[in-house]
Scaffold this active site. Structure first.
Site, PDB file in Angstrom:
ATOM      1  N   ASP A 102       0.841  -1.191   0.000  1.00  0.00           N
ATOM      2  CA  ASP A 102       0.000   0.000   0.000  1.00  0.00           C
ATOM      3  C   ASP A 102       0.882   1.249   0.000  1.00  0.00           C
ATOM      4  OD1 ASP A 102      -2.290  -1.494   0.052  1.00  0.00           O
ATOM      5  OD2 ASP A 102      -2.591  -1.330   2.216  1.00  0.00           O
ATOM      6  N   PRO A 103       0.371   2.366  -0.527  1.00  0.00           N
ATOM      7  CA  PRO A 103       1.184   3.590  -0.580  1.00  0.00           C
ATOM      8  C   PRO A 103       1.763   4.003   0.773  1.00  0.00           C
ATOM      9  CG  PRO A 103      -0.781   3.852  -1.915  1.00  0.00           C
ATOM     10  CD  PRO A 103      -0.933   2.539  -1.210  1.00  0.00           C
TER      11      PRO A 103
END
Length: 282
Positions: free
Chosen positions: A37-38
């Site tokens: 995930d970012p």
């Protein structure tokens, strides 16, 4: 260039962004052994060139994470970067009660897939439904929690630190929410670092700017992650390049064909006891 590459992805950068920067530098096809995930940090392993063909045989590698979960808060994304939906007081917890809950998660199980995920339903990714505020049936899939270790509890911040070794496809944000539920409250993921994928560790990775400057120190040996497969060395691999079946005195299947210390193909045993080319890796 055909390599496996270890990168320490920083927070607030997408895995896609990292992949594209490496692709532009090397000018080859690039894949990865699991996205992050970012907001998550840590080990991102990229495969380049013909090494991308190894991906189906590396995907099952277990992953190790260090993270924190925030008690008393529930969000629409399962992490602190989402919209807060609920907040609850947290009862007094002991280390033994937390550890008992952790132990209850060990083993094979069904896990709920979070709405903010890339899993597809009817051709659309779940996060697309979430953005459009469209309800869909809750999705579940099979996972395994191999280890779940308690690392500490900050009572003032209401955060629990943990380490988890899990099967591929496990959602840590869902695990955090489920831990909160078993502790009698709600919870959301507040921090996540991936420290391992199969035999590889974050210590082997370089920051993106370091890798872009000098790739060589961060190249990984794919054979280490393929030890579960029998490797058969052949001096003459002409039949392999021509896709011909092989007569081998072996029992294992599938097997990896090796020539001059390079894995060149995956062969699978047929009912007639011959080995057939499943995938060329050259």
């Amino acid at each position: 260039m055909d390599i496996l590459l270890a990168i320490n992805k920083p927070a607030n950068v997408t895995s896609h962004d990292v992949t594209q920067k490496i692709k532009r530098k090397l000018r080859v096809k690039v894949g990865h052994m699991g996205t992050l995930d970012p907001q998550a940090e840590g080990l991102l392993i990229l495969l380049t060139g013909r090494k991308t063909k190894f991906l189906p045989y590396l995907q099952a590698s277990p992953k190790v994470y260090e993270g924190r979960l925030l008690l008393g808060t529930k969000t629409d994304t399962g992490d602190i970067w989402g919209e807060v939906l609920e907040q609850h007081p947290v009862d007094s917890l002991t280390e033994s009660s937390i550890q008992n809950v952790f132990q209850s998660f060990i083993g094979l199980q069904k896990q709920r897939v979070p709405m903010v995920s890339a899993k597809k339903v009817a051709g659309k990714k779940l996060y697309e439904y979430h953005r459009q505020k469209i309800d869909v049936f809750v999705q579940y899939h099979d996972i395994e929690i191999v280890e779940l270790n308690y690392l500490g509890y900050d009572k003032e911040r209401q955060e629990i630190a943990f380490e988890a070794k899990v099967s591929t496809g496990t959602y840590i944000r869902t695990l955090c929410e489920d831990i909160g539920e078993r502790l009698g409250t709600v919870a959301t993921m507040s921090h996540l670092v991936r420290t391992g994928i199969g035999p590889y560790h974050l210590k082997q990775a370089g920051r993106l700017e370091e890798v872009l400057e000098n790739i060589q120190p961060y190249i990984l040996d794919e054979k280490i992650a393929l030890k579960q497969y029998k490797m058969v060395t052949l001096e003459d691999i002409t039949p392999v390049y021509h896709g011909k079946p092989l007569t081998l005195n072996e029992e294992a299947s599938p097997i990896l064909i090796v020539h001059k210390d390079e894995i060149v193909a995956v062969y699978k045993k047929g009912e007639d006891q011959l080995y057939y080319n499943e995938r060329g890796l050259w």
